[in-house]
Design a protein around this motif. Sequence first.
Motif, PDB file in Angstrom:
ATOM      1  N   LEU A  42     -53.423 -80.123  -1.389  1.00 17.10           N
ATOM      2  CA  LEU A  42     -54.252 -81.293  -1.641  1.00 17.10           C
ATOM      3  C   LEU A  42     -55.214 -80.984  -2.778  1.00 17.10           C
ATOM      4  O   LEU A  42     -55.982 -80.023  -2.711  1.00 17.10           O
ATOM      5  N   ALA A  43     -55.150 -81.805  -3.830  1.00 10.54           N
ATOM      6  CA  ALA A  43     -55.905 -81.517  -5.042  1.00 10.54           C
ATOM      7  C   ALA A  43     -57.409 -81.603  -4.823  1.00 10.54           C
ATOM      8  O   ALA A  43     -58.166 -80.762  -5.299  1.00 10.54           O
ATOM      9  N   ASP A  44     -57.848 -82.623  -4.103  1.00 10.62           N
ATOM     10  CA  ASP A  44     -59.285 -82.853  -3.905  1.00 10.62           C
ATOM     11  C   ASP A  44     -59.517 -83.132  -2.428  1.00 10.62           C
ATOM     12  O   ASP A  44     -59.382 -84.267  -1.972  1.00 10.62           O
ATOM     13  N   VAL A  45     -59.844 -82.084  -1.686  1.00 12.09           N
ATOM     14  CA  VAL A  45     -60.005 -82.234  -0.242  1.00 12.09           C
ATOM     15  C   VAL A  45     -61.162 -83.182   0.068  1.00 12.09           C
ATOM     16  O   VAL A  45     -61.038 -84.096   0.882  1.00 12.09           O
ATOM     17  N   ALA A  46     -62.287 -82.992  -0.606  1.00 10.20           N
ATOM     18  CA  ALA A  46     -63.460 -83.821  -0.323  1.00 10.20           C
ATOM     19  C   ALA A  46     -63.222 -85.279  -0.707  1.00 10.20           C
ATOM     20  O   ALA A  46     -63.707 -86.193  -0.047  1.00 10.20           O
ATOM     21  N   GLY A  47     -62.443 -85.510  -1.771  1.00  9.93           N
ATOM     22  CA  GLY A  47     -62.194 -86.876  -2.232  1.00  9.93           C
ATOM     23  C   GLY A  47     -60.820 -87.392  -1.859  1.00  9.93           C
ATOM     24  O   GLY A  47     -60.226 -88.179  -2.600  1.00  9.93           O
ATOM     25  N   PHE A  48     -60.308 -86.948  -0.699  1.00 12.08           N
ATOM     26  CA  PHE A  48     -58.948 -87.316  -0.286  1.00 12.08           C
ATOM     27  C   PHE A  48     -58.718 -88.821  -0.333  1.00 12.08           C
ATOM     28  O   PHE A  48     -57.706 -89.299  -0.846  1.00 12.08           O
ATOM     29  N   ALA A  49     -59.643 -89.596   0.196  1.00  8.71           N
ATOM     30  CA  ALA A  49     -59.466 -91.053   0.274  1.00  8.71           C
ATOM     31  C   ALA A  49     -59.294 -91.672  -1.102  1.00  8.71           C
ATOM     32  O   ALA A  49     -58.479 -92.593  -1.286  1.00  8.71           O
ATOM     33  N   GLU A  50     -60.048 -91.170  -2.094  1.00  7.61           N
ATOM     34  CA  GLU A  50     -59.979 -91.732  -3.433  1.00  7.61           C
ATOM     35  C   GLU A  50     -58.701 -91.317  -4.163  1.00  7.61           C
ATOM     36  O   GLU A  50     -58.341 -91.919  -5.172  1.00  7.61           O
ATOM     37  N   GLY A  51     -58.023 -90.271  -3.671  1.00  3.65           N
ATOM     38  CA  GLY A  51     -56.839 -89.764  -4.357  1.00  3.65           C
ATOM     39  C   GLY A  51     -55.555 -90.487  -4.016  1.00  3.65           C
ATOM     40  O   GLY A  51     -54.504 -90.191  -4.600  1.00  3.65           O
ATOM     41  N   LEU A  52     -55.592 -91.437  -3.089  1.00  5.07           N
ATOM     42  CA  LEU A  52     -54.381 -92.163  -2.707  1.00  5.07           C
ATOM     43  C   LEU A  52     -53.985 -93.159  -3.796  1.00  5.07           C
ATOM     44  O   LEU A  52     -54.835 -93.813  -4.397  1.00  5.07           O
ATOM     45  N   SER A  53     -52.689 -93.302  -4.019  1.00  2.00           N
ATOM     46  CA  SER A  53     -52.205 -94.259  -5.009  1.00  2.00           C
ATOM     47  C   SER A  53     -52.316 -95.683  -4.473  1.00  2.00           C
ATOM     48  O   SER A  53     -52.558 -95.913  -3.285  1.00  2.00           O
ATOM     49  N   ARG A  54     -52.102 -96.660  -5.364  1.00  2.00           N
ATOM     50  CA  ARG A  54     -52.159 -98.063  -4.951  1.00  2.00           C
ATOM     51  C   ARG A  54     -51.131 -98.363  -3.858  1.00  2.00           C
ATOM     52  O   ARG A  54     -51.415 -99.084  -2.897  1.00  2.00           O
ATOM     53  N   ASN A  55     -49.918 -97.797  -3.972  1.00  4.53           N
ATOM     54  CA  ASN A  55     -48.889 -98.048  -2.950  1.00  4.53           C
ATOM     55  C   ASN A  55     -49.285 -97.489  -1.594  1.00  4.53           C
ATOM     56  O   ASN A  55     -49.045 -98.107  -0.556  1.00  4.53           O
ATOM     57  N   ARG A  56     -49.885 -96.297  -1.589  1.00  2.65           N
ATOM     58  CA  ARG A  56     -50.292 -95.704  -0.316  1.00  2.65           C
ATOM     59  C   ARG A  56     -51.434 -96.503   0.308  1.00  2.65           C
ATOM     60  O   ARG A  56     -51.496 -96.666   1.521  1.00  2.65           O
ATOM     61  N   LYS A  57     -52.333 -97.019  -0.500  1.00  9.30           N
ATOM     62  CA  LYS A  57     -53.400 -97.858   0.033  1.00  9.30           C
ATOM     63  C   LYS A  57     -52.827 -99.154   0.590  1.00  9.30           C
ATOM     64  O   LYS A  57     -53.323 -99.684   1.594  1.00  9.30           O
ATOM     65  N   GLY A  58     -51.747 -99.656  -0.035  1.00 12.20           N
ATOM     66  CA  GLY A  58     -51.068-100.824   0.520  1.00 12.20           C
ATOM     67  C   GLY A  58     -50.437-100.518   1.864  1.00 12.20           C
ATOM     68  O   GLY A  58     -50.467-101.360   2.777  1.00 12.20           O
TER      69      GLY A  58
END
Length: 333
Positions: free
Chosen positions: A138-154
């Motif tokens: 995981l590239a950014d553990v603290a910012g995991f939520a912000e690292g999701l792509s648009r499709n994953r947020k969908g």
Amino acid sequence: SHRGVSQGMSAHPTVERSPTRGLLRRDRAGDTAVRPRGDAPSGRAPALLQPCGDEVDLCVLTEAELAAVRAGEGASIKHRHGRYWQSTRRGFYQPVHMMSRVRASEATRPSPLCWGYRIALAEEDADAANATIPLYLLADVAGFAEGLSRNRKGDLRKCRRLVEFQVLHDPSILLEQGHRVFISAIEGRGDCKPMTEAEYRRRVQSAFEHRTQIVAGLIRGDLAGYFVACAVDGILYLDHTFVCPDARRTGIGTGLYVVSIENALRSGRVHAVCNSFHTPEVPSLCHYKESLGFVVDQVPARLAMPGPVLTFVRHREPAVYYRLTGDLPASLA
């Protein structure tokens, strides 16, 4: 990046009622909806998906406990000089705790009879490495939520309406419905072998003796998928995900990832997340992992293997060769 069913935790009493009954409510359109999420713990951002109940439930294993998990999955384990090794192919070994880093002087053969081994080296000895281990971290553990792509947020927007997630405290629902999900999920996959229901039940029971995190996703009260992970010395290993094919449209796979990772991060006991090996021969899987915020990290390692065997593997199984050495053959580039 999966094996069979993993092992988990059973420190909580068994729930007497059926674990699938009364978990889901309906919205006005008749869709199944998750329960409202509770407030996030003080000082933390709200979770993207909160499992049923407010408890953050994570047990961090020792390397010895992880070895017991892998032994319960059927792996051959050796203990030598305080380290636990797993035989991935007969006679070839790597540590069960793959991201445990050692000094070059400690990277020694785990058994006089083994013909090869690989182990990650400490950063101080990276110059002594003759290979790397290509892992998704995981590239950014603290910012995991912000690292999701648009499709994953969908996917998550669908999950919130259609799927109920639980961190399992007892094996009841897997014993009742898990084998059906497991068999349907592995159809067409080359990384898991079918097992009888009796063997599956044995592994599930073993799972809850060894304190692994298992997150379940339910749709209209039925098990539709589950995710197995384990935390070791502050590193969360994402081991297996099993989802019924007809439930994939709900985004449950992404939801299981997110709940598993967020539950571990909210515990405050995890500082890194490993999503198994880079698999360039399966571009769709790579794209999916990267859309969740994972990046390929080449971990310095020492590899000991006879030259003729390594040459044979390079020509016959270039993907295996890459995951052994970190050297990407042209055929996979």
